[in-house]
Design a protein around this motif. Sequence first.
Motif, PDB file in Angstrom:
ATOM      1  N   ALA A 277      52.680  32.881  40.470  1.00  0.00           N
ATOM      2  CA  ALA A 277      52.829  31.610  39.807  1.00  0.00           C
ATOM      3  C   ALA A 277      51.511  31.169  39.336  1.00  0.00           C
ATOM      4  CB  ALA A 277      53.418  30.571  40.708  1.00  0.00           C
ATOM      5  N   ASN A 278      50.615  31.176  40.220  1.00  0.00           N
ATOM      6  CA  ASN A 278      49.390  30.647  39.688  1.00  0.00           C
ATOM      7  C   ASN A 278      48.909  31.554  38.679  1.00  0.00           C
ATOM      8  OD1 ASN A 278      46.993  29.806  38.822  1.00  0.00           O
ATOM      9  ND2 ASN A 278      45.920  30.368  40.523  1.00  0.00           N
TER      10      ASN A 278
ATOM     11  N   LEU B 113      45.571  26.591  45.312  1.00  0.00           N
ATOM     12  CA  LEU B 113      46.850  26.008  45.687  1.00  0.00           C
ATOM     13  C   LEU B 113      47.856  27.026  46.202  1.00  0.00           C
ATOM     14  CD1 LEU B 113      47.387  23.448  42.776  1.00  0.00           C
ATOM     15  CD2 LEU B 113      46.489  23.027  45.067  1.00  0.00           C
ATOM     16  N   PHE B 114      47.548  28.303  46.109  1.00  0.00           N
ATOM     17  CA  PHE B 114      48.537  29.319  46.432  1.00  0.00           C
ATOM     18  C   PHE B 114      48.163  30.170  47.646  1.00  0.00           C
ATOM     19  CE2 PHE B 114      48.560  28.443  41.883  1.00  0.00           C
ATOM     20  CZ  PHE B 114      49.875  28.029  41.709  1.00  0.00           C
TER      21      PHE B 114
ATOM     22  N   ALA C 286      45.969  38.256  45.094  1.00  0.00           N
ATOM     23  CA  ALA C 286      46.292  37.530  46.322  1.00  0.00           C
ATOM     24  C   ALA C 286      46.465  38.500  47.485  1.00  0.00           C
ATOM     25  CB  ALA C 286      47.576  36.733  46.124  1.00  0.00           C
ATOM     26  N   ILE C 287      45.967  38.104  48.652  1.00  0.00           N
ATOM     27  CA  ILE C 287      46.082  38.930  49.850  1.00  0.00           C
ATOM     28  C   ILE C 287      46.283  38.011  51.050  1.00  0.00           C
ATOM     29  CG2 ILE C 287      43.583  39.019  50.305  1.00  0.00           C
ATOM     30  CD1 ILE C 287      44.000  41.952  51.187  1.00  0.00           C
ATOM     31  N   GLY C 288      47.064  38.474  52.018  1.00  0.00           N
ATOM     32  CA  GLY C 288      47.346  37.636  53.172  1.00  0.00           C
ATOM     33  C   GLY C 288      48.515  36.702  52.914  1.00  0.00           C
TER      34      GLY C 288
ATOM     35  N   ILE D 269      54.116  22.570  41.892  1.00  0.00           N
ATOM     36  CA  ILE D 269      53.194  23.236  42.807  1.00  0.00           C
ATOM     37  C   ILE D 269      52.677  22.267  43.869  1.00  0.00           C
ATOM     38  CG2 ILE D 269      51.026  24.516  42.964  1.00  0.00           C
ATOM     39  CD1 ILE D 269      51.464  25.269  39.988  1.00  0.00           C
ATOM     40  N   ALA D 270      52.278  21.080  43.439  1.00  0.00           N
ATOM     41  CA  ALA D 270      51.700  20.096  44.354  1.00  0.00           C
ATOM     42  C   ALA D 270      51.893  18.704  43.770  1.00  0.00           C
ATOM     43  CB  ALA D 270      50.213  20.382  44.579  1.00  0.00           C
TER      44      ALA D 270
END
Length: 251
Positions: free
Chosen positions: A1-2, A119-120, A146-148, A214-215
Amino acid sequence: ANLQQTQKQVVKTKEKPVEKANTNKDKPILSKSSLLGRFVNASPLHDFILSFQKNNRYKMRHAAPGKLFYNEGTYTIKKQIVYFKPNVCKHEETDVQQISCQKTMGEGFCQIQEFPNDLFYAYYLVCKSTSVKEPVVWDWESVNFAIGSAKKKGEIVSFQGRQVFLLGMVAAKTADGVNMREKPDVTSDKISYSDFDTENNYEFVPKNRELTLIARTLKKKRVKKWNNYWYYVTVKNGNTAWMYGEFIKLR
């Protein structure tokens, strides 16, 4: 998304990674097992895929207007840094003819970095080239994967100098034509809406456009006769910006 954000810097030739001990117990550990599988960085305009295999081989593919390449090679892990070196450089994986590796990602490294204001995710695998003089992807200095674990709904994080409440990617749509703004304030600069599917540009987001929330701000703010939250949203096939909640409805 981001939708991953474009970084306005040029790749530095012969940049070296900084080797640091992992003192954060929540930080993901780089190992063969944690790297196995595919890492994806994608948006409506590009697709970047990096995959690591058990035999110390990796594959890298990038597709975007004006920039298409495929790499394949070997990788090693040393002190929480992944070093990669290609021995196959092509436009497409199925091509027979190879191209100069200077037209691809080339040789480089990846390491985990913390992004406390993202935010992600809290952590990303940040990959940089050490051999290519020109920008790898448009004008990005690095490619982030992204990881984790993803950040969770209900978390309060700092973003753009303010505290926001994470919503966990809620599906919604515009209830009317609504402006997008750089900040959660009616005096903030407007952002034009670009529909990547139709290539049309609008001064505002039309009614019934799909959104992902998202926020939101921690407190409601009054605008004219309304009292509502400001939401940080992603518009389908378009931009990411702030939007006033009075003109948003859940799907």
